[in-house]
Scaffold this active site. Structure first.
Site, PDB file in Angstrom:
ATOM      1  N   LYS A 118     -18.451  -2.992 -14.503  1.00  0.00           N
ATOM      2  CA  LYS A 118     -17.283  -3.839 -14.796  1.00  0.00           C
ATOM      3  C   LYS A 118     -16.271  -3.802 -13.637  1.00  0.00           C
ATOM      4  O   LYS A 118     -15.705  -4.827 -13.262  1.00  0.00           O
ATOM      5  CB  LYS A 118     -16.644  -3.339 -16.101  1.00  0.00           C
ATOM      6  CG  LYS A 118     -15.261  -3.837 -16.383  1.00  0.00           C
ATOM      7  CD  LYS A 118     -15.221  -5.310 -16.692  1.00  0.00           C
ATOM      8  CE  LYS A 118     -13.787  -5.730 -17.030  1.00  0.00           C
ATOM      9  NZ  LYS A 118     -13.613  -7.167 -16.999  1.00  0.00           N
TER      10      LYS A 118
ATOM     11  N   LYS B 264      -4.641  -2.195 -12.099  1.00  0.00           N
ATOM     12  CA  LYS B 264      -5.253  -0.950 -12.630  1.00  0.00           C
ATOM     13  C   LYS B 264      -6.759  -0.963 -12.346  1.00  0.00           C
ATOM     14  O   LYS B 264      -7.348   0.030 -11.888  1.00  0.00           O
ATOM     15  CB  LYS B 264      -4.964  -0.868 -14.134  1.00  0.00           C
ATOM     16  CG  LYS B 264      -5.641   0.236 -14.909  1.00  0.00           C
ATOM     17  CD  LYS B 264      -6.863  -0.203 -15.713  1.00  0.00           C
ATOM     18  CE  LYS B 264      -6.636  -1.263 -16.748  1.00  0.00           C
ATOM     19  NZ  LYS B 264      -7.846  -1.693 -17.469  1.00  0.00           N
TER      20      LYS B 264
HETATM   21  P1  NAD Z   1      -3.335  -6.293 -24.117  1.00  0.00           P
HETATM   22  O1  NAD Z   1      -2.261  -5.492 -23.507  1.00  0.00           O
HETATM   23  O2  NAD Z   1      -3.125  -7.730 -24.434  1.00  0.00           O
HETATM   24  O3  NAD Z   1      -3.840  -5.580 -25.480  1.00  0.00           O
HETATM   25  C1  NAD Z   1      -3.894  -4.209 -25.660  1.00  0.00           C
HETATM   26  C2  NAD Z   1      -3.538  -3.910 -27.125  1.00  0.00           C
HETATM   27  O4  NAD Z   1      -3.667  -2.502 -27.342  1.00  0.00           O
HETATM   28  C3  NAD Z   1      -2.105  -4.282 -27.474  1.00  0.00           C
HETATM   29  O5  NAD Z   1      -2.104  -5.064 -28.659  1.00  0.00           O
HETATM   30  C4  NAD Z   1      -1.416  -2.926 -27.690  1.00  0.00           C
HETATM   31  O6  NAD Z   1      -0.394  -2.963 -28.676  1.00  0.00           O
HETATM   32  C5  NAD Z   1      -2.579  -2.083 -28.148  1.00  0.00           C
HETATM   33  N1  NAD Z   1      -2.379  -0.639 -27.935  1.00  0.00           N
HETATM   34  C6  NAD Z   1      -1.948  -0.014 -26.807  1.00  0.00           C
HETATM   35  N2  NAD Z   1      -1.918   1.324 -26.999  1.00  0.00           N
HETATM   36  C7  NAD Z   1      -2.353   1.537 -28.261  1.00  0.00           C
HETATM   37  C8  NAD Z   1      -2.530   2.694 -29.057  1.00  0.00           C
HETATM   38  N3  NAD Z   1      -2.251   3.911 -28.571  1.00  0.00           N
HETATM   39  N4  NAD Z   1      -2.980   2.551 -30.332  1.00  0.00           N
HETATM   40  C9  NAD Z   1      -3.247   1.318 -30.828  1.00  0.00           C
HETATM   41  N5  NAD Z   1      -3.090   0.170 -30.133  1.00  0.00           N
HETATM   42  C10 NAD Z   1      -2.638   0.286 -28.870  1.00  0.00           C
HETATM   43  O7  NAD Z   1      -4.597  -6.106 -23.144  1.00  0.00           O
HETATM   44  P2  NAD Z   1      -5.895  -7.049 -23.040  1.00  0.00           P
HETATM   45  O8  NAD Z   1      -5.662  -8.106 -22.010  1.00  0.00           O
HETATM   46  O9  NAD Z   1      -6.340  -7.412 -24.407  1.00  0.00           O
HETATM   47  O10 NAD Z   1      -6.929  -6.005 -22.402  1.00  0.00           O
HETATM   48  C11 NAD Z   1      -7.503  -4.967 -23.168  1.00  0.00           C
HETATM   49  C12 NAD Z   1      -8.553  -4.296 -22.300  1.00  0.00           C
HETATM   50  O11 NAD Z   1      -9.575  -5.256 -21.961  1.00  0.00           O
HETATM   51  C13 NAD Z   1      -8.021  -3.750 -20.969  1.00  0.00           C
HETATM   52  O12 NAD Z   1      -8.673  -2.542 -20.681  1.00  0.00           O
HETATM   53  C14 NAD Z   1      -8.360  -4.840 -19.974  1.00  0.00           C
HETATM   54  O13 NAD Z   1      -8.493  -4.327 -18.666  1.00  0.00           O
HETATM   55  C15 NAD Z   1      -9.680  -5.337 -20.541  1.00  0.00           C
HETATM   56  N6  NAD Z   1     -10.014  -6.738 -20.239  1.00  0.00           N
HETATM   57  C16 NAD Z   1      -9.075  -7.726 -20.279  1.00  0.00           C
HETATM   58  C17 NAD Z   1      -9.443  -9.045 -19.988  1.00  0.00           C
HETATM   59  C18 NAD Z   1      -8.447 -10.182 -20.021  1.00  0.00           C
HETATM   60  O14 NAD Z   1      -8.760 -11.267 -19.485  1.00  0.00           O
HETATM   61  N7  NAD Z   1      -7.284 -10.022 -20.634  1.00  0.00           N
HETATM   62  C19 NAD Z   1     -10.768  -9.354 -19.682  1.00  0.00           C
HETATM   63  C20 NAD Z   1     -11.721  -8.322 -19.707  1.00  0.00           C
HETATM   64  C21 NAD Z   1     -11.328  -7.013 -19.988  1.00  0.00           C
END
Ligand code: NAD
Length: 302
Positions: free
Chosen positions: A172, A241
Site C-alpha cells: 500500500k 503520513k
Molecule cells: P478519516 O480521518 O476521515 O476517518 C478516520 C475515523 O477514525 C474518524 O471518523 C475518526 O473519528 C475515527 N477515529 C480516530 N481515532 C479513533 C479512535 N481512537 N477510536 C475510534 N475511532 C477513531 O480518515 P480516512 O480518510 O477515512 O482514512 C482512514 C484510513 O484509510 C487512513 O489510514 C488512511 O490513510 C486510509 N486511506 C484513506 C483513503 C482516502 O482516500 N481517504 C484511501 C485509502 C486509504
C-alpha cells in the site's frame, strides 16, 4: 462467515462508505467511532452502536479498522481498554494505512492473546469505497483470508499479497508513493504549462493521449483541480503520513528514496501551509502561489 458477528471501528471518509457497503451486503455490524455524527449515520444504515471498544471486542468475532494513524490503530487494537481485551474477538482486519512496523507489532501482541491480525489496506479513494471497487491488499493467515474473501470482496478486488502482516502495508505504501509522485509532478508541470500560456484542459487531453499521462492526469487534476473543488476526499495530513512511512521503510531496508523524499517534502510543505485537513489535491495551490498563476479549467470558469 455468515454466523459471525462483525464490528467496525473508524467511520470516516473511508470507513463510512466501506461499513455502508458491508451493511448493505447483509452483514450484522456493530460500530464505534469517536465522532457521534459518524456513528449516527451508520446506525441510520442499519448498524448497531457500541458504547466502547471493549463492547465491540466482547460482541464481535471479526472487527474491521479504518483509522487515521499508526498510533490510533495501536491504541484501538492493543492499548488499554482496546479490542484485544475483548473476550469474543478473534480476528482484527486493519483496513487503515499504518505502515509495516506497527502492523507487525500489533500482530505479535494480538497473537500473544490468541487473536489474529489481517493486514488489509485499501486503495481507490472515497469513490472506490462507495462503489466497492477498491484494491484490497490482504496479508495474513491463508485460511482466515480464504474465509474472509467473500466479505472483503464487497469492498473491491482482493489481492493476497503475503502471509505476513506488514506485507499488505508495504504494498500500500508503494502504491501511495507512486500516486503522490504522479500528483506532485503533475501539479508542478501543469503550473509550468499555464504560466507558459498553455490551456490546462487541453494539456490534460494531450497528456492522457501521450506518454505523460498518469493517475493524476486521468483523475485527480481533471476532476478536482481544474474545477477548483479540491474535494477528492483524502486529507494532506494522511497523505504526508503515508509518504513518511514509505521513506522510513526505505531507510529500514537500505533502499535509496531520493525521489520519494522530494515528493514527501512537497506534501509536508502543503500540509504545513494549508493545514492537515486540506485535500491532497491542494498540493498544486502551493506551487501556484510560488509561481503566481492558477490552473483553472473550463469547468471552474463556467
Ligand atoms: P478519516 O480521518 O476521515 O476517518 C478516520 C475515523 O477514525 C474518524 O471518523 C475518526 O473519528 C475515527 N477515529 C480516530 N481515532 C479513533 C479512535 N481512537 N477510536 C475510534 N475511532 C477513531 O480518515 P480516512 O480518510 O477515512 O482514512 C482512514 C484510513 O484509510 C487512513 O489510514 C488512511 O490513510 C486510509 N486511506 C484513506 C483513503 C482516502 O482516500 N481517504 C484511501 C485509502 C486509504
Amino acid at each position: 462467515m455468515s454466523d459471525r458477528v462483525f464490528g467496525f471501528v473508524g467511520l470516516g471518509n473511508m470507513g463510512g462508505p466501506m461499513s455502508g457497503r458491508l451493511l448493505a451486503s447483509g452483514l450484522d455490524l456493530t460500530v464505534f467511532d469517536l465522532r457521534a455524527d459518524s456513528v449516527a449515520a451508520a446506525v441510520a444504515n442499519g448498524a448497531t452502536a457500541a458504547a466502547s471498544l471493549a463492547e465491540i471486542g466482547d460482541r464481535a468475532d471479526v472487527v474491521f479498522l479504518s483509522l487515521p494513524s499508526p498510533e490510533a490503530v495501536r491504541a484501538v487494537a492493543i492499548g488499554p481498554g482496546g479490542l484485544a481485551e475483548g473476550g469474543r474477538v478473534k480476528v482484527v482486519v486493519d483496513l487503515s494505512t499504518t505502515g509495516p512496523r506497527v502492523e507487525e507489532e500489533v500482530a505479535r501482541a494480538l497473537e500473544a492473546r490468541g487473536k489474529t491480525l489481517v493486514d488489509c489496506p485499501v486503495s481507490g479513494g472515497v469513490a472506490g469505497a462507495k462503489a466497492g471497487t477498491l484494491a484490497v491488499m490482504a496479508a495474513g493467515d491463508a485460511a482466515i483470508l480464504a474465509e474472509l474473501a467473500p466479505t472483503l470482496g464487497v469492498l473491491g478486488k482482493v489481492f493476497s499479497v503475503g502471509a505476513r502482516p506488514g506485507q499488505g502495508q508495504t504494498m500500500k505504501l508503494i502504491n501511495n508513493l507512486m500516486s503522490t509522485a504522479a500528483l506532485t509532478i503533475a501539479s508542478e508541470t501543469m503550473v509550468l504549462g499555464v504560466k507558459a500560456g498553455l490551456d490546462p484542459d487541453l494539456m490534460i487531453e494531450v497528456l492522457n493521449a501521450g506518454t505523460g499521462g498518469n493517475s493524476a492526469t486521468a483523475n485527480k487534476i481533471p476532476k478536482f483541480v481544474l474545477p477548483r473543488t479540491f474535494d477528492f476526499g483524502f486529507a494532506i495530513g494522511l497523505s504526508s503520513k503515508d509518504a513518511r512511512l514509505c521513506v522510513e521503510e526505505g531507510d529500514r531496508l537500505g533502499v535509496p528514496m531520493i525521489v520519494g523524499n522530494a515528493v514527501r517534502t512537497l506534501l509536508n510543505i502543503t500540509r504545513d501551509h494549508l493545514g492537515p485537513d486540506a485535500d491532497m489535491t491542494s498540493v498544486i495551490k502551493v506551487v501556484e502561489e510560488w509561481a503566481g498563476v492558477e490552473v483553472r479549467g473550463r469547468a471552474a470558469k463556467s
